[in-house]
Motif scaffolding. Structure first.
Motif, PDB file in Angstrom:
ATOM      1  N   UNK A  45       5.634   5.897   3.706  1.00  0.00           N
ATOM      2  CA  UNK A  45       6.481   4.669   4.386  1.00  0.00           C
ATOM      3  C   UNK A  45       5.441   4.106   5.988  1.00  0.00           C
ATOM      4  N   UNK A  46       5.192   5.539   6.427  1.00  0.00           N
ATOM      5  CA  UNK A  46       5.175   5.226   8.134  1.00  0.00           C
ATOM      6  C   UNK A  46       3.918   5.550   8.121  1.00  0.00           C
TER       7      UNK A  46
ATOM      8  N   UNK B 167      -2.576   1.251  10.037  1.00  0.00           N
ATOM      9  CA  UNK B 167      -3.398   0.430   9.556  1.00  0.00           C
ATOM     10  C   UNK B 167      -3.709  -0.382  10.690  1.00  0.00           C
ATOM     11  N   UNK B 168      -2.414  -1.152  10.643  1.00  0.00           N
ATOM     12  CA  UNK B 168      -2.155  -2.134  12.019  1.00  0.00           C
ATOM     13  C   UNK B 168      -2.020  -1.880  13.160  1.00  0.00           C
TER      14      UNK B 168
ATOM     15  N   UNK C 270       0.373  -1.161   0.178  1.00  0.00           N
ATOM     16  CA  UNK C 270      -0.038   0.267  -0.216  1.00  0.00           C
ATOM     17  C   UNK C 270       0.317   1.494   0.074  1.00  0.00           C
ATOM     18  N   UNK C 271       2.227   1.358   0.905  1.00  0.00           N
ATOM     19  CA  UNK C 271       3.030   2.353   1.016  1.00  0.00           C
ATOM     20  C   UNK C 271       3.211   2.870  -1.218  1.00  0.00           C
ATOM     21  N   UNK C 272       3.406   1.866  -1.953  1.00  0.00           N
ATOM     22  CA  UNK C 272       3.967   2.655  -3.016  1.00  0.00           C
ATOM     23  C   UNK C 272       2.359   2.526  -4.035  1.00  0.00           C
ATOM     24  N   UNK C 273       1.393   2.277  -3.858  1.00  0.00           N
ATOM     25  CA  UNK C 273      -0.030   2.321  -4.066  1.00  0.00           C
ATOM     26  C   UNK C 273      -0.345   3.398  -4.084  1.00  0.00           C
TER      27      UNK C 273
END
Ligand SMILES: N[C@@H](CCC(=O)N[C@@H](CS)C(=O)NCC(=O)O)C(=O)O
Length: 219
Positions: free
Chosen positions: A163-164, A169-170, A13-16
């Motif tokens: 990135x951070x 999310x988690x 998801x970071x890249x998306x």
């Protein structure tokens, strides 16, 4: 043509999200963490231990989210989302990229303990408690930084936030955010970003968490 190897609700998801911030759209090749597809020889030729993200772009195939972020921000500096050598924030930018994996490795350990090591493997409450405390200390460091500014770097939003930000999310499945009000406000700012909203629509359904919060069981 850009291809992103992806699992919903994972580090890809970071890249998306970063691609959306850059106005770039990738074709998604979506995998499941449980069906063995990451272990296929075809995928291991792309990502040697079968992990996402991997990105195919500019005739290259790149794995490791931090490396992908550096490549994208350095080859596409016009978006202003990296901090290139010589920039006053270069060191802080690189620190956050690395810190994202310090924090994500704790989350991966908590996910492993709480979600993936089911019966008959005994849970290890002491490890869960320790990892939750280690996660809280990374959130405290973020909270301190965000008490002074809106985004992780003083000059504004950057790929360090993608990135951070994904880690957040988690994290609330294991640590309550009420002690980290600046992180909680940061999540709201992230969720208001149009590129983030678009990336969430593209991401797909998460299939990991079935509870709102994972307490440490009594050992
Ligand atoms: N340091 C790597 C970690 C990649 C990673 O562990 N990705 C997880 C998803 S969040 C994965 O693919 N896990 C599959 C597995 O462990 O089998 C990165 O940042 O790209």
């Amino acid at each position: 043509m850009i291809t992103l190897h992806h699992i919903p609700f994972s580090r890809s998801f970071r890249i998306l999200w970063l691609l959306e911030e850059m106005g770039l759209r990738a074709e998604l090749k979506t995998y499941s963490i449980t069906d063995g597809s990451l272990r296929a020889a075809e995928f291991k030729a792309i990502s040697p231990v079968g992990r996402v993200p991997a990105l195919e772009i500019d005739g290259l195939t790149i794995y490791e989210s931090g490396a992908i972020v550096e490549y994208l921000t350095e080859t596409r500096p016009e978006h202003g989302l990296g901090r290139l050598p010589g920039d006053a924030e270069r060191v802080a930018f690189l620190e956050w990229l690395g810190f994202a994996e310090t924090q994500a490795s704790i989350l991966a350990s908590l996910n492993m303990q709480h979600l993936f090591m089911g019966d008959p493997t005994p849970a290890a409450p002491a490890t869960m408690k320790l990892e939750a405390a280690r996660l809280a200390s990374t959130l405290k460091a973020m909270d301190r930084a965000l008490s002074e500014r809106e985004w992780l770097l003083p000059s504004g939003f950057s790929a360090a936030d993608t990135m951070m930000g994904f880690n957040l999310f988690s994290a609330p499945y294991f640590v309550h955010f009420d002690k980290f009000p600046h992180v909680a406000a940061y999540v709201e700012r992230i969720e208001a970003r149009p590129a983030y909203k678009e990336a969430r629509l593209l991401d797909g359904r998460q299939e990991f968490y079935s509870k709102d919060f994972y307490e440490v069981p009594h050992g």
